[in-house]
Write an enzyme that holds these catalytic residues in place. Sequence first.
Site, PDB file in Angstrom:
ATOM      1  N   THR A 182       0.836  -1.208   0.000  1.00 35.94           N
ATOM      2  CA  THR A 182       0.000   0.000   0.000  1.00 35.94           C
ATOM      3  C   THR A 182       0.866   1.251   0.000  1.00 35.94           C
ATOM      4  O   THR A 182       1.957   1.284   0.584  1.00 35.94           O
ATOM      5  CB  THR A 182      -0.936   0.013   1.209  1.00 35.94           C
ATOM      6  OG1 THR A 182      -0.168  -0.027   2.420  1.00 35.94           O
ATOM      7  CG2 THR A 182      -1.870  -1.179   1.178  1.00 35.94           C
ATOM      8  N   ASP A 210      -4.092  -3.108  13.424  1.00 38.65           N
ATOM      9  CA  ASP A 210      -5.553  -3.094  13.439  1.00 38.65           C
ATOM     10  C   ASP A 210      -6.129  -2.131  12.403  1.00 38.65           C
ATOM     11  O   ASP A 210      -7.211  -2.366  11.858  1.00 38.65           O
ATOM     12  CB  ASP A 210      -6.053  -2.716  14.836  1.00 38.65           C
ATOM     13  CG  ASP A 210      -5.748  -3.799  15.859  1.00 38.65           C
ATOM     14  OD1 ASP A 210      -5.531  -4.952  15.447  1.00 38.65           O
ATOM     15  OD2 ASP A 210      -5.716  -3.489  17.065  1.00 38.65           O
ATOM     16  N   GLY A 211      -5.423  -1.033  12.131  1.00 46.14           N
ATOM     17  CA  GLY A 211      -5.895  -0.094  11.121  1.00 46.14           C
ATOM     18  C   GLY A 211      -5.922  -0.722   9.739  1.00 46.14           C
ATOM     19  O   GLY A 211      -6.864  -0.512   8.962  1.00 46.14           O
TER      20      GLY A 211
END
Length: 558
Positions: A182, A210-211
């Site tokens: 990403t 977690d994001g």
Amino acid sequence: MERPPRLLSSRLRLKSGVFEVSLSRALLTWKQPPAEKKRVSGGVYRPFKPGVCHSVPVSEIIAVHELDSENLSRPETGGRWQKLQSRPSEVYQHAFTVSYVERMSRHRWRCSDVTFHCPKGGLCQQWVSTLREQLAALANRPKHLLVYINPFGGKHQGKSVYERKVAPLFASANISTDVIVTEYANHARDHLRTEPELKKYDGVVCVGGDGMFSEIVHGLVWHTQCDNGVDQNCPEEKLVPCTLRIGIIPAGSTDCICFATVGTNDPVTSALHIIVGDSQPMDVCSVHHNNTFLRYSVSLLGYGFYGDVLTDSERKRWMGPARYDFSGLKTFLTHQYYEGTVSYLPASDVLGTPRDRATCRSGCLLCQHNGQLCLGEKAEECRIDQMVDSECEGGWKTIRGKFLAINAASMSCACPRSPKGLSPAAHLADGTTDLIMVRKCSRLNFLRHLLRHTSKDDQFDLTFVEVHRVRRFRFAPRHCQSDSELELQENGKRLFGQICRDQPTCGCVRTFSNWNCDGEILPHAAIEVRAHCQLIKLFARGIEEQVVFEDLPNPCAV
């Protein structure tokens, strides 16, 4: 109890002698026969104890590799000097290695190898082909994965962790991957929304925290609902469960989801759960404001204390992970409370309560029972009718007051710092969320509540703490009951918030907080939340009971 029929049974040689090796559809077993036990001399390293029956489930075999003559002729010293034992030359002519899951302490898994030497080439090929046929018959195993790597999360080690620890395991298990690194926030979410060929994959893997996992969930759920014509802006809509499973390789600042579903934040363990094709259903909460979809939540929704901690920490990202400790202490010392109204629909038809100490574990019976109750035929239609009727009959409960914190935990939210989590008895797949309300109290009492997250004491056994297992809930801050008032408060916060922060003597009191939704700030204080039962599935099996493997002298022994 009748034993499963054997597919193969042979006498094969390992390092420590000749073993009787057998294969059924469920187990690969090897045991040294009584005649060989007498030949074993002391003082020599033996990887497998004589007389002990070693057994590995076929479902936990990673791969089978046939060794060529070059590898067999090379002595296996493991990097240490050792005396080579004289062995018959025919032992080294044919061999194969089985890679399998070995359980370590603290829920960690490792990939271990055992090499079997065969006297004949035909027998070796028969073992290899039969084992590979059994592995190919495991339909739940992934063969093609879509992998997203966040190179910026945590300590910026995501790409390195995947290349060093995960990619070799996937290659060994013959799993092909399409890898995307990403480049910006929500890159994975946007790509999943527009990716037209998701059906060619057996799962989606995120390498990050977690994001990153939240991005995957939002993209995958959004894609699924659009394909099925579901209006996500309508809180009453029944969402369609996602078919693709999600794998998590922990490499972030916080890896709460991984810790709560596997029991450890170890990349190798997570990779092995993906390889063996584990499947763990998981609830997802939808969050709406005035019939407009805001976000999905899978772990924590926090208003007040946790919302303020996140808001303050976002202004201190330069501090790294230490910002959470600093902002937490600052928010605690500020001791801000907020007034509002909480309305909730109790999950009175399910088994279990938030205080029953029945923790969610692998193969959880409560999740199975409550999940069947929630997903049964006509269950959703009946539940919607009950919700409409309950609003008139008083089924919805309403609480007004001053709160230090309002939290909704869809799982235990356990992490290394808080092994029990915010709600120790919360379940992953029962179609509910645990609503925790901490009323206004003294700073000392609030500290008592926070400290109980790290102890064995019941953190809800306090007069100012209230907890309910609910299917839905709504919250409205006292001074933001309408859209115009809420907009006015938000604009005022933008214009004068910095002035108030720069002037400690300012007497202005904030009338609303922000919601912390899985580590992201929500733009609205007034929200409506609904739990959707088993909306997604993870490559996990829940936290295994430690007694399964820690009480045995050998993790693979039977």
